[in-house]
Scaffold this active site. Structure first.
Site, PDB file in Angstrom:
ATOM      1  CG  HIS A 129      -5.382 -10.969   0.505  1.00 52.93           C
ATOM      2  ND1 HIS A 129      -5.622 -10.692   1.651  1.00 52.93           N
ATOM      3  CD2 HIS A 129      -5.068  -9.900  -0.126  1.00 52.93           C
ATOM      4  CE1 HIS A 129      -5.727 -10.209   2.512  1.00 52.93           C
ATOM      5  NE2 HIS A 129      -4.910  -8.873   1.574  1.00 52.93           N
ATOM      6  CB  VAL A 130      -2.403 -13.767  -3.945  1.00 49.39           C
ATOM      7  CG1 VAL A 130      -1.490 -13.543  -5.365  1.00 49.39           C
ATOM      8  CG2 VAL A 130      -1.971 -14.932  -2.956  1.00 49.39           C
ATOM      9  CG  HIS A 131      -2.361  -8.524  -3.336  1.00 53.68           C
ATOM     10  ND1 HIS A 131      -3.365  -6.753  -3.292  1.00 53.68           N
ATOM     11  CD2 HIS A 131      -2.261  -8.221  -2.213  1.00 53.68           C
ATOM     12  CE1 HIS A 131      -3.183  -6.807  -1.917  1.00 53.68           C
ATOM     13  NE2 HIS A 131      -3.059  -7.734  -1.379  1.00 53.68           N
ATOM     14  CD  GLN A 156       1.934  -6.540   9.532  1.00 51.38           C
ATOM     15  OE1 GLN A 156       1.123  -7.502  10.041  1.00 51.38           O
ATOM     16  NE2 GLN A 156       3.026  -7.290  10.569  1.00 51.38           N
ATOM     17  N   PRO A 157      -0.697  -6.893   5.512  1.00 47.25           N
ATOM     18  CG  PRO A 157      -1.691  -8.777   5.701  1.00 47.25           C
ATOM     19  CD  PRO A 157      -0.015  -8.479   6.440  1.00 47.25           C
ATOM     20  CE1 TYR A 176      -9.999  -5.099   5.228  1.00 42.97           C
ATOM     21  CE2 TYR A 176      -8.764  -4.612   3.737  1.00 42.97           C
ATOM     22  CZ  TYR A 176      -9.857  -4.383   4.532  1.00 42.97           C
ATOM     23  OH  TYR A 176     -10.810  -2.808   4.391  1.00 42.97           O
ATOM     24  CG  HIS A 215       0.130  -5.814   0.609  1.00 39.34           C
ATOM     25  ND1 HIS A 215      -0.923  -4.722   0.190  1.00 39.34           N
ATOM     26  CD2 HIS A 215       0.574  -5.440  -0.761  1.00 39.34           C
ATOM     27  CE1 HIS A 215      -1.043  -4.170  -0.503  1.00 39.34           C
ATOM     28  NE2 HIS A 215       0.013  -4.419  -1.308  1.00 39.34           N
ATOM     29  CG  ASP A 255      -8.380  -4.491  -4.962  1.00 44.80           C
ATOM     30  OD1 ASP A 255      -7.589  -5.862  -4.169  1.00 44.80           O
ATOM     31  OD2 ASP A 255      -8.752  -3.592  -5.149  1.00 44.80           O
ATOM     32  CD1 TRP A 281     -13.756  -7.470   3.823  1.00 46.11           C
ATOM     33  CD2 TRP A 281     -13.436  -7.167   1.346  1.00 46.11           C
ATOM     34  NE1 TRP A 281     -12.094  -6.850   3.914  1.00 46.11           N
ATOM     35  CE2 TRP A 281     -12.134  -7.196   2.163  1.00 46.11           C
ATOM     36  CE3 TRP A 281     -13.421  -8.150   0.540  1.00 46.11           C
ATOM     37  CZ2 TRP A 281     -11.466  -7.455   1.878  1.00 46.11           C
ATOM     38  CZ3 TRP A 281     -12.527  -8.131  -0.203  1.00 46.11           C
ATOM     39  CH2 TRP A 281     -11.228  -8.062   0.599  1.00 46.11           C
TER      40      TRP A 281
HETATM   41  O1  G7M Z   1      -3.597  -4.568   2.445  1.00 39.44           O
HETATM   42  P1  G7M Z   1      -4.410  -5.901   2.227  1.00 39.44           P
HETATM   43  O2  G7M Z   1      -3.410  -7.647   0.960  1.00 39.44           O
HETATM   44  O3  G7M Z   1      -4.803  -6.802   2.563  1.00 39.44           O
HETATM   45  O4  G7M Z   1      -5.606  -5.987   0.749  1.00 39.44           O
HETATM   46  C1  G7M Z   1      -6.452  -5.918   0.217  1.00 39.44           C
HETATM   47  C2  G7M Z   1      -6.910  -5.615  -0.950  1.00 39.44           C
HETATM   48  O5  G7M Z   1      -8.403  -5.546  -1.046  1.00 39.44           O
HETATM   49  C3  G7M Z   1      -6.632  -3.964  -0.806  1.00 39.44           C
HETATM   50  O6  G7M Z   1      -6.097  -4.057  -2.671  1.00 39.44           O
HETATM   51  C4  G7M Z   1      -8.405  -3.840  -1.342  1.00 39.44           C
HETATM   52  O7  G7M Z   1      -8.492  -2.670  -2.336  1.00 39.44           O
HETATM   53  C5  G7M Z   1      -9.167  -4.892  -1.148  1.00 39.44           C
HETATM   54  N1  G7M Z   1     -10.399  -4.553  -1.304  1.00 39.44           N
HETATM   55  C6  G7M Z   1     -10.375  -4.603   0.594  1.00 39.44           C
HETATM   56  N2  G7M Z   1     -12.395  -4.394   0.165  1.00 39.44           N
HETATM   57  C7  G7M Z   1     -12.710  -4.479   1.811  1.00 39.44           C
HETATM   58  C8  G7M Z   1     -12.510  -5.452  -0.953  1.00 39.44           C
HETATM   59  C9  G7M Z   1     -14.074  -5.070  -1.140  1.00 39.44           C
HETATM   60  O8  G7M Z   1     -15.031  -5.553  -0.530  1.00 39.44           O
HETATM   61  N3  G7M Z   1     -13.697  -6.017  -2.489  1.00 39.44           N
HETATM   62  C10 G7M Z   1     -12.946  -5.959  -2.734  1.00 39.44           C
HETATM   63  N4  G7M Z   1     -13.233  -7.075  -4.292  1.00 39.44           N
HETATM   64  N5  G7M Z   1     -11.945  -5.811  -3.131  1.00 39.44           N
HETATM   65  C11 G7M Z   1     -11.248  -5.116  -1.305  1.00 39.44           C
END
Ligand code: G7M
Length: 299
Positions: A239-241, A232-233, A235, A230, A167, A137
């Site tokens: 990436h940054v929130h 652990q993340p 994914y 995050h 997100d 993704w």
């Molecule tokens: O926990 P981590 O730092 O890995 O956060 C991954 C972020 O990616 C989460 O806030 C999810 O809601 C977001 N996310 C996950 N997926 C599968 C998708 C997606 O397909 N599209 C978008 N736009 N965000 C996603």
């Protein structure tokens, strides 16, 4: 299946522009847990009531049916049946869902884990190399094969560039729960643990341009934003929130979120900071990584 088991079937109608697809959805209920199947593939379905928007209040009060539940002096409670268009449920589907996806979304007890730099090398890294979620993704977004129309800002530079987009937890109907993610173009940075001082230009670029883009699009200044990674993340691709301050986004607590501003300063004072530090994070009861920490006698 237990004696309380029940099966329910429904037609799930998907409509995109003018086309409508009908899928058969089955829910097997077993002791209060639902297993959802679409076309016989296991699925995770997340249902969320979204925040009530101020600009819909007039419509809500004029178009709803109110049923009185109880009245006592100046206090009363009602059941309000809202008109259809104000009664939507945000629905996220993962299909086909792997066993790991199903576990991720189940309610489970959490345990705080203490991970030294050596634990990362000997326990966590081998586990994530074998077991992590697919990054398809993420690559779809970076290559414009998905969500291209949702991109808020892009810096295409292969080293310091990134894509900023909503997100999928945010329905974009109100800025109160604003939630965007910035996904780095460069590949191979799995998490905080891989960050070194050579990544400072990338992190600073995401921080500065991400904040600017949010100011331009949503009129929110940096002082209203919580910008973090995050650990652990879920994914393992950098990436940054970016979330609105005041919105308690899932995973924004101190046991999982690391402010990007702190990450930058830590790397400026010690280029090996995240390689050597002991880091703490919660793991859920059925997370395979928790078993690895237990097997190594670390918990
Ligand atoms: O926990 P981590 O730092 O890995 O956060 C991954 C972020 O990616 C989460 O806030 C999810 O809601 C977001 N996310 C996950 N997926 C599968 C998708 C997606 O397909 N599209 C978008 N736009 N965000 C996603």
């Amino acid at each position: 299946m237990s004696e309380t088991a029940a099966k329910r079937e429904a037609n799930w109608v998907e409509s995109e522009n003018s086309s409508r697809k009908v899928k058969r959805a089955k829910a097997d209920e077993d002791n209060g847990h639902f297993k959802i199947m679409f076309a016989d593939k296991e699925a995770v379905v997340i249902l969320e009531k979204t925040p009530i928007r101020e600009d819909t209040l007039a419509d809500l009060f004029s178009g709803s049916v109110l049923k009185l539940e109880m009245k006592n002096d100046i206090y009363s409670t009602y059941r309000l049946q809202a008109p259809h268009h104000l009664n939507e449920i945000k629905t996220t589907v993962v299909c086909p869902a792997t066993e790991k996806h199903i576990k991720k979304y189940q309610r489970q007890e959490s345990f705080l884990v203490e991970e030294t730099g050596e634990d990362y090398e000997s326990i966590t890294l081998p586990y994530i190399q074998q077991q992590s979620f697919s990054l398809q993704w993420v690559y779809n977004i970076l290559e414009k094969n998905a969500e291209a129309d949702r991109i808020v800002f892009e810096d295409p530079d292969p080293k310091v560039g990134f894509v900023l987009l909503p997100d999928f937890k945010w329905d974009q109907k109100q800025v109160d729960d604003l939630y965007l993610i910035a996904i780095a173009h460069c590949r191979g940075i799995r998490s905080l643990r891989d960050l070194k001082s050579e990544h400072l230009p990338l992190l600073q670029n995401i921080f500065e341009k991400g904040k600017e883009a949010i100011m331009q699009r949503y009129n929110l200044p940096a002082s209203k934003l919580r910008v973090y990674l995050h650990y652990q993340p879920s994914y393992y691709h950098l990436h940054v929130h970016f979330t609105k301050l005041g919105y308690e986004a899932p995973g924004c607590g101190v046991e999982r979120a690391h402010l990007l501003a702190d990450v930058i300063q830590n790397l400026q004072s010690d280029f090996q900071y995240y390689k050597t530090r002991t880091l703490y994070f919660p793991l859920r009861a059925e997370d395979g990584l928790l078993s690895k920490f237990k097997e190594s006698g670390k918990l």
